[in-house]
Design an enzyme around this catalytic site. Structure first.
Site, PDB file in Angstrom:
ATOM      1  N   HIS A  98       0.868  -1.187   0.000  1.00 35.83           N
ATOM      2  CA  HIS A  98       0.000   0.000   0.000  1.00 35.83           C
ATOM      3  C   HIS A  98       0.904   1.236   0.000  1.00 35.83           C
ATOM      4  CE1 HIS A  98      -2.891   3.021   1.245  1.00 35.83           C
ATOM      5  NE2 HIS A  98      -3.840   2.163   0.912  1.00 35.83           N
ATOM      6  N   GLU A 168      -4.037   1.982  -7.272  1.00 31.75           N
ATOM      7  CA  GLU A 168      -4.457   3.064  -6.391  1.00 31.75           C
ATOM      8  C   GLU A 168      -3.596   4.305  -6.656  1.00 31.75           C
ATOM      9  OE1 GLU A 168      -6.620   1.354  -2.700  1.00 31.75           O
ATOM     10  OE2 GLU A 168      -4.524   1.658  -2.221  1.00 31.75           O
ATOM     11  N   GLY A 174      -8.047   8.914  -0.258  1.00 26.13           N
ATOM     12  CA  GLY A 174      -8.539   9.772   0.819  1.00 26.13           C
ATOM     13  C   GLY A 174      -8.733  11.231   0.439  1.00 26.13           C
ATOM     14  N   SER A 213     -10.724   6.862  -3.235  1.00 27.55           N
ATOM     15  CA  SER A 213     -11.949   7.675  -3.135  1.00 27.55           C
ATOM     16  C   SER A 213     -13.165   7.035  -3.806  1.00 27.55           C
ATOM     17  CB  SER A 213     -11.699   9.084  -3.679  1.00 27.55           C
ATOM     18  OG  SER A 213     -10.744   9.748  -2.864  1.00 27.55           O
ATOM     19  N   GLY A 234     -11.074   2.515   1.223  1.00 27.89           N
ATOM     20  CA  GLY A 234     -10.643   2.938   2.544  1.00 27.89           C
ATOM     21  C   GLY A 234     -11.812   3.500   3.337  1.00 27.89           C
TER      22      GLY A 234
HETATM   23  C1  PEP Z   1      -6.956   3.022   0.352  1.00 26.87           C
HETATM   24  O1  PEP Z   1      -6.249   3.564   1.180  1.00 26.87           O
HETATM   25  O2  PEP Z   1      -6.692   1.864  -0.009  1.00 26.87           O
HETATM   26  C2  PEP Z   1      -8.068   3.784  -0.200  1.00 26.87           C
HETATM   27  C3  PEP Z   1      -8.484   3.460  -1.381  1.00 26.87           C
HETATM   28  O3  PEP Z   1      -8.584   4.805   0.565  1.00 26.87           O
HETATM   29  P1  PEP Z   1      -9.864   5.734   0.220  1.00 26.87           P
HETATM   30  O4  PEP Z   1     -10.949   4.844  -0.320  1.00 26.87           O
HETATM   31  O5  PEP Z   1     -10.248   6.353   1.536  1.00 26.87           O
HETATM   32  O6  PEP Z   1      -9.427   6.721  -0.793  1.00 26.87           O
END
Ligand code: PEP
Length: 251
Positions: A98, A168, A174, A213, A234
């Protein structure tokens, strides 16, 4: 081409969750009938909750995983957890690489690859995260970065059932920002081509998740793109209602 890819909706709770959060897992288990049977669901709670969550989720459709593991099975690594320990606690999978580990803990692609092998040694499925920074996207180097991360973070051979890739974009995590649908489709197409070139049919059957997100409001459009086989979520995975609403966009 027909594949055996079952979509996966995975919730990464990061450093969130106390014993009282069991109520959210209970809500997910109670509400899971609203989700079509052809998709898989997993929650990755903090390490302190893996055993309790795995015990509560046993026999349900919700799998439980860890958020990271050490490369070694045991030894003098204060504060770390091995893949074997996660498996012993009831985990079925582990997230590795990650961006919050790559950036915050200086994890290189070589370390991530070693963690994938550690996960497999313990019988866990590995979710490998890759993604570019905002500066890399602005510079037009996203596909190069992704290609390099795939080349260096994945083991030489990879069975599709034991490996999932999560794209990602770091700037989307986030932030409330997401790439356009065209941009997501382009990156996923490129990842598919790379893993097929490298792993053949296993690459065709490998799940490619999008993360960054994802919420109920944008999930349907993203999850229905070609080569998007689910999401790593997340913030919107912390509450049962939000998590199930995303999963329910599959019909
Ligand atoms: C994550 O950290 O794997 C993630 C996708 O976070 P978020 O959905 O909050 O953007």
């Amino acid at each position: 081409m027909t594949t055996s890819r079952r979509p996966l909706i995975a919730g990464n709770w990061k450093m969130n969750g106390l014993a009282a959060s069991m109520a959210q897992l209970g809500g997910m288990i109670a509400g899971v009938d609203s989700v079509v049977p052809r998709i898989d669901l997993m929650i990755f709670p903090p390490a302190t909750l893996v055993a309790a969550f795995a015990s509560r989720a046993r026999g349900s459709r919700i799998g439980i995983g860890g958020q990271d593991c050490h490369v070694q099975a045991d030894g003098p690594f204060t504060g770390d957890l091995s893949a074997e320990m996660l498996a012993d606690a009831g985990a079925q999978a582990v997230i590795v690489g990650h961006s919050e580990r790559r950036v915050g803990h200086c994890e290189t692609c070589a370390v991530v690859q070693a963690k994938v092998l550690a996960a497999w040694r313990a019988g866990l499925m590995a979710i490998v995260c890759i993604g570019e920074t905002q500066a890399e996207r602005a510079a037009g180097s996203t596909l190069d970065i992704i290609g390099r991360q795939i080349a260096q973070s994945l083991p030489y051979k990879a069975p599709a059932r034991d490996l999932t890739i999560a794209y990602e974009p770091i700037w989307a995590i986030g932030s409330g920002l997401t790439p356009t649908l065209e941009e997501i489709a382009q990156v996923h197409q490129s990842i598919r081509a790379s893993v097929v070139a490298r792993f053949g049919g296993e690459g065709e059957n490998m799940r490619l998740l999008y993360g960054g997100s994802v919420k109920a409001a944008n999930a349907a459009a993203i999850l229905h793109l070609e080569n998007v086989d689910g999401a790593l979520i997340g913030g919107a995975s912390l509450a049962a209602r939000d998590f199930l609403a995303i999963a329910a966009t599959y019909r």
